[in-house]
Design a protein around this motif. Structure first.
Motif, PDB file in Angstrom:
ATOM      1  N   GLU A 367      48.763  38.622  26.733  1.00 18.57           N
ATOM      2  CA  GLU A 367      49.938  39.332  27.249  1.00 18.57           C
ATOM      3  C   GLU A 367      50.056  40.732  26.651  1.00 18.57           C
ATOM      4  N   GLU A 368      49.771  40.860  25.360  1.00 16.15           N
ATOM      5  CA  GLU A 368      49.895  42.157  24.711  1.00 16.15           C
ATOM      6  C   GLU A 368      48.880  43.157  25.251  1.00 16.15           C
ATOM      7  N   GLN A 369      47.616  42.738  25.385  1.00 17.11           N
ATOM      8  CA  GLN A 369      46.586  43.644  25.869  1.00 17.11           C
ATOM      9  C   GLN A 369      46.741  43.934  27.359  1.00 17.11           C
ATOM     10  N   ALA A 370      47.281  42.990  28.105  1.00 15.99           N
ATOM     11  CA  ALA A 370      47.575  43.251  29.512  1.00 15.99           C
ATOM     12  C   ALA A 370      48.642  44.333  29.642  1.00 15.99           C
ATOM     13  N   ALA A 371      49.609  44.337  28.729  1.00 14.68           N
ATOM     14  CA  ALA A 371      50.641  45.374  28.748  1.00 14.68           C
ATOM     15  C   ALA A 371      50.048  46.746  28.417  1.00 14.68           C
ATOM     16  N   VAL A 372      49.097  46.781  27.451  1.00 17.82           N
ATOM     17  CA  VAL A 372      48.436  48.045  27.125  1.00 17.82           C
ATOM     18  C   VAL A 372      47.632  48.548  28.323  1.00 17.82           C
ATOM     19  N   ALA A 373      46.913  47.629  28.973  1.00 19.82           N
ATOM     20  CA  ALA A 373      46.140  48.017  30.146  1.00 19.82           C
ATOM     21  C   ALA A 373      47.045  48.505  31.263  1.00 19.82           C
ATOM     22  N   ALA A 374      48.207  47.889  31.429  1.00 14.85           N
ATOM     23  CA  ALA A 374      49.142  48.315  32.471  1.00 14.85           C
ATOM     24  C   ALA A 374      49.618  49.744  32.219  1.00 14.85           C
ATOM     25  N   ARG A 375      49.821  50.120  30.969  1.00 14.87           N
ATOM     26  CA  ARG A 375      50.282  51.475  30.669  1.00 14.87           C
ATOM     27  C   ARG A 375      49.207  52.526  30.926  1.00 14.87           C
ATOM     28  N   MET A 376      47.951  52.109  30.945  1.00 11.48           N
ATOM     29  CA  MET A 376      46.880  53.062  31.229  1.00 11.48           C
ATOM     30  C   MET A 376      47.000  53.650  32.623  1.00 11.48           C
ATOM     31  N   ARG A 377      47.623  52.914  33.508  1.00 14.02           N
ATOM     32  CA  ARG A 377      47.772  53.402  34.885  1.00 14.02           C
ATOM     33  C   ARG A 377      48.544  54.720  34.927  1.00 14.02           C
ATOM     34  N   GLN A 378      49.449  54.912  33.984  1.00 14.90           N
ATOM     35  CA  GLN A 378      50.246  56.135  33.966  1.00 14.90           C
ATOM     36  C   GLN A 378      49.427  57.353  33.567  1.00 14.90           C
ATOM     37  N   ARG A 379      48.250  57.131  33.017  1.00 17.65           N
ATOM     38  CA  ARG A 379      47.413  58.229  32.542  1.00 17.65           C
ATOM     39  C   ARG A 379      46.209  58.466  33.447  1.00 17.65           C
ATOM     40  N   SER A 380      46.300  58.085  34.696  1.00 14.26           N
ATOM     41  CA  SER A 380      45.205  58.287  35.631  1.00 14.26           C
ATOM     42  C   SER A 380      45.771  58.556  37.015  1.00 14.26           C
ATOM     43  N   GLY A 381      44.955  59.197  37.846  1.00 13.86           N
ATOM     44  CA  GLY A 381      45.382  59.436  39.208  1.00 13.86           C
ATOM     45  C   GLY A 381      45.282  58.202  40.075  1.00 13.86           C
ATOM     46  N   GLY A 382      44.438  57.286  39.717  1.00 15.01           N
ATOM     47  CA  GLY A 382      44.263  56.025  40.416  1.00 15.01           C
ATOM     48  C   GLY A 382      43.527  55.075  39.499  1.00 15.01           C
ATOM     49  N   ALA A 383      43.726  53.788  39.676  1.00 12.32           N
ATOM     50  CA  ALA A 383      43.156  52.826  38.731  1.00 12.32           C
ATOM     51  C   ALA A 383      42.688  51.584  39.459  1.00 12.32           C
ATOM     52  N   LEU A 404      43.598  29.549  34.341  1.00 12.57           N
ATOM     53  CA  LEU A 404      43.557  30.223  35.631  1.00 12.57           C
ATOM     54  C   LEU A 404      44.931  30.768  35.988  1.00 12.57           C
ATOM     55  N   ASP A 405      45.975  30.003  35.695  1.00 14.12           N
ATOM     56  CA  ASP A 405      47.331  30.493  35.941  1.00 14.12           C
ATOM     57  C   ASP A 405      47.626  31.713  35.077  1.00 14.12           C
ATOM     58  N   ARG A 406      47.155  31.696  33.846  1.00 11.36           N
ATOM     59  CA  ARG A 406      47.361  32.831  32.962  1.00 11.36           C
ATOM     60  C   ARG A 406      46.632  34.061  33.496  1.00 11.36           C
ATOM     61  N   SER A 407      45.433  33.870  34.033  1.00 12.70           N
ATOM     62  CA  SER A 407      44.692  34.989  34.596  1.00 12.70           C
ATOM     63  C   SER A 407      45.430  35.599  35.771  1.00 12.70           C
ATOM     64  N   GLU A 408      46.001  34.771  36.625  1.00 10.53           N
ATOM     65  CA  GLU A 408      46.769  35.295  37.755  1.00 10.53           C
ATOM     66  C   GLU A 408      47.993  36.077  37.272  1.00 10.53           C
ATOM     67  N   GLU A 409      48.595  35.637  36.179  1.00 11.14           N
ATOM     68  CA  GLU A 409      49.738  36.352  35.631  1.00 11.14           C
ATOM     69  C   GLU A 409      49.321  37.741  35.135  1.00 11.14           C
ATOM     70  N   ARG A 410      48.133  37.829  34.519  1.00 13.32           N
ATOM     71  CA  ARG A 410      47.647  39.130  34.041  1.00 13.32           C
ATOM     72  C   ARG A 410      47.354  40.052  35.222  1.00 13.32           C
ATOM     73  N   LEU A 411      46.786  39.512  36.275  1.00 13.30           N
ATOM     74  CA  LEU A 411      46.519  40.325  37.463  1.00 13.30           C
ATOM     75  C   LEU A 411      47.825  40.833  38.068  1.00 13.30           C
ATOM     76  N   ARG A 412      48.843  39.991  38.062  1.00 11.87           N
ATOM     77  CA  ARG A 412      50.135  40.405  38.617  1.00 11.87           C
ATOM     78  C   ARG A 412      50.727  41.548  37.799  1.00 11.87           C
ATOM     79  N   MET A 413      50.598  41.490  36.469  1.00 15.10           N
ATOM     80  CA  MET A 413      51.117  42.557  35.619  1.00 15.10           C
ATOM     81  C   MET A 413      50.420  43.889  35.924  1.00 15.10           C
ATOM     82  N   LEU A 414      49.110  43.838  36.107  1.00 16.03           N
ATOM     83  CA  LEU A 414      48.374  45.066  36.398  1.00 16.03           C
ATOM     84  C   LEU A 414      48.756  45.620  37.766  1.00 16.03           C
TER      85      LEU A 414
END
Length: 454
Positions: A367-383, A404-414
Motif C-alpha cells: 500500500e505504501e509503495q503504491a501510494a508513492v507510485a501514484a504520486r509519480m503521475r503528477q510529475r509526468s505528462g502521461g503515465a 490477487l485481490d490485493r493486486s487489483e486494489e493496487r491497480l485501482r489506486m494507480l
C-alpha cells in the motif's frame, strides 16, 4: 573485435623445472609406455632376458624423448578471436571465430585448440589442427548461446601441443580474452499513441521559441536565403553587419522508463521469472521510443540511470541512436535486484510535470509503495504502468485469492491517480499489453471527453 596474443612453445625456466614440466605433460598412453618399459626392464633383469631388456628400454625412453623434444620445440604461434556479433539478445546465438597464425620459420606439429567459455554458454570448444606450415594460418569457429543476460568472458585461448605418438601434451595459454554481452530480449512494439505523447509526439510536437523575448534574442549572421522579415535591426546596428533572429527550435518529446528492481518485489529466478520479463519489457520500450525520436531516459527505483546519458536522456532519431541503445542495453544486461525497499528515490528524481511520457514496470506493490507510485503521475505528462504480481506467476490463481485481490486494489489506486495501469499475467507478451494500454487510454479519454487516438 579482434583480440590477439602471441605464445612461444618453449619455457625459459631452469633445467630441473623444465624436466618436471615435460613429465607432467605425459598422457595416459605415455605413462603406460613408461610403466610398461620399467616393468619389462625389471623382469628382464630378474629373468636374465636381454631381448626383453631392449624392449623395456625402448618403451621407457620413447615417452621421455617425445616429452623432451616437444618441450624444446621452438616455434611461435599467434592467435586471435572475433565475435559476431559482440552483443546478442538472450536466447540467440553468436559465432566466435578463432584464427591461429604460425609466425615462426618452422612448421608446427599436431595442435589442439580450445577456448575457455563459461558453462552457461555451452561446452568448451576443442579443435584439432594438423601441421601448420611456416607463415600459415588456420581458422575455425564455434557458436555460443545463453538464455541468461550478462557479460561473459571468452578466453584465454589455449593450445595443446602433442607429439605424433600421442605420448605427451603440453598446454600454452594466450593472455587475451573478449567479452560477450547478452542483452535482454527486445520485442517490436506497434506505433500506438499513449497518453502524455501529445507534448511532443510525431506531428503534435510543440515548438517553443529558443529565446524568451526581444531583449534576450541571441541572433546569428545573415545567410543567403534568410527571410528579411527575421532581420534583428538592434543587433545589426550593434555589430555593424546584418543579423537575423534564430529559428524556432523544436522541443524533443521525452520518455522516462522506470524499472523497479527491488528484490522484495519479485519472486522466482531464471529466464521465465517476472523480473526478467520486466527487464525485457523496459528494453523493448527504450528501443521503441528511441526509434520514434524521443529523448529517452532509463531510471531505476534506486535513482540510478545509464552512465553517460544527458540531463534529458539519450536523443532518438539521430546518428547516435544506435550507440545510445547499446549503452542502455549494456546496462540492462547486467542489472540485478537492488537491496532497496522503496520507490521514493526514483520519485525524487522525477521533475514536476516535465518528464513527458513515463512508462513504469513495477513488481509487487504494497500500500505504501503504491501510494508513492501514484504520486509519480503528477510529475509526468502521461503515465503507463505494467504491474507484475509474482503470486500470479508462481502459483495457480485459484490458490491465491487474497494476493490477487490485493493486486487489483493496487491497480485501482494507480488508475485513480491517472495512470494507465495494466496487470501482467504469466505468458503475456508486451506487444499485446502495449495495445491493451492504448485501448484503455482511449476508453478513458472517450469517457472523459478527452482526445482520442490518431
Amino acid at each position: 573485435m579482434d583480440a590477439g596474443g602471441t605464445d612461444r612453445s618453449h619455457d625459459d625456466r631452469g633445467e630441473s623445472g623444465g624436466i618436471r614440466t615435460a613429465l607432467t605433460g605425459l598422457t595416459t598412453r605415455g605413462r603406460s609406455f613408461l610403466a610398461a618399459g620399467i616393468a619389462a626392464a625389471v623382469c628382464a633383469y630378474v629373468l636374465g632376458q636381454s631381448d626383453l631388456l631392449r624392449v623395456g628400454l625402448l618403451l621407457s625412453v620413447l615417452p621421455l624423448v617425445c616429452a623432451t623434444v616437444l618441450y624444446r620445440t621452438r616455434y611461435r604461434v599467434a592467435g586471435s578471436r572475433r565475435l559476431s556479433p559482440e552483443r546478442v539478445p538472450a536466447g540467440s546465438e553468436a559465432r566466435v571465430h578463432l584464427r591461429v597464425d604460425n609466425v615462426s620459420r618452422m612448421p608446427t606439429g599436431l595442435l589442439m585448440l580450445q577456448d575457455r567459455v563459461p558453462y552457461v554458454l555451452g561446452p568448451r570448444p576443442r579443435f584439432v589442427l594438423d601441421r601448420v606450415e611456416p607463415g600459415g594460418r588456420r581458422e575455425v569457429s564455434y557458436r555460443v548461446r545463453s538464455d541468461l543476460r550478462g557479460r561473459y568472458p571468452l578466453g584465454p585461448l589455449q593450445l595443446r601441443l602433442t607429439d605424433p605418438f600421442g605420448l605427451c601434451e603440453l598446454t600454452r595459454s594466450f593472455s587475451t580474452y573478449d567479452t560477450l554481452t547478452v542483452i535482454p530480449r527486445v520485442e517490436a512494439l506497434p506505433p500506438v499513441r499513449l497518453s502524455g505523447e501529445a507534448k511532443g509526439y510525431g506531428e503534435g510536437r510543440q515548438r517553443t521559441l529558443a529565446l524568451a523575448g526581444d531583449d534576450d534574442v541571441i541572433p546569428r549572421g545573415y545567410r543567403y536565403g534568410d527571410d528579411l522579415r527575421r532581420v534583428h535591426w538592434r543587433s545589426t546596428a550593434r555589430y555593424g553587419e546584418l543579423m537575423v533572429r534564430r529559428e524556432e527550435q523544436p522541443q524533443r518529446a521525452r520518455c522516462t522508463v522506470l524499472l523497479d528492481t527491488r528484490g522484495v518485489a519479485y519472486e522466482g529466478a531464471g529466464p521465465d521469472s517476472p523480473f526478467e520479463w520486466a527487464v525485457s519489457g523496459a528494453a523493448s520500450v527504450l528501443v521503441h521510443m528511441l526509434e520514434r525520436g524521443f529523448s529517452v531516459r532509463l531510471l531505476t527505483d534506486t535513482g540510478n540511470s545509464v552512465p553517460g546519458e544527458g540531463a534529458d536522456g539519450f536523443a532518438g532519431a539521430s546518428q547516435g541512436t544506435a550507440d545510445a541503445a547499446g549503452l542502455m542495453m549494456d546496462t540492462l544486461a547486467v542489472i540485478d535486484h537492488s537491496d532497496g525497499t522503496s520507490l521514493s528515490p526514483a520519485y525524487d528524481l522525477l521533475r514536476g510535470g516535465n518528464e513527458g511520457l513515463l512508462v513504469a514496470f513495477f513488481g509487487d506493490l504494497d500500500e505504501e509503495q503504491a501510494a508513492v507510485a501514484a504520486r509519480m503521475r503528477q510529475r509526468s505528462g502521461g503515465a503507463v504502468a505494467f504491474v507484475l504480481d509474482s503470486a500470479a506467476w508462481t502459483r495457480e490463481p485459484a490458490d491465491v485469492p487474497g494476493p490477487l485481490d490485493r493486486s487489483e486494489e493496487r491497480l485501482r489506486m494507480l488508475r485513480e491517480a491517472g495512470w494507465t495501469a495494466v496487470s501482467v499475467p504469466y505468458g503475456a507478451t508486451l506487444e499485446e499489453l502495449w495495445r491493451l494500454a492504448d485501448r484503455e487510454r482511449t476508453a478513458v479519454a472517450a469517457a472523459t471527453g478527452g482526445e482520442g487516438t490518431r
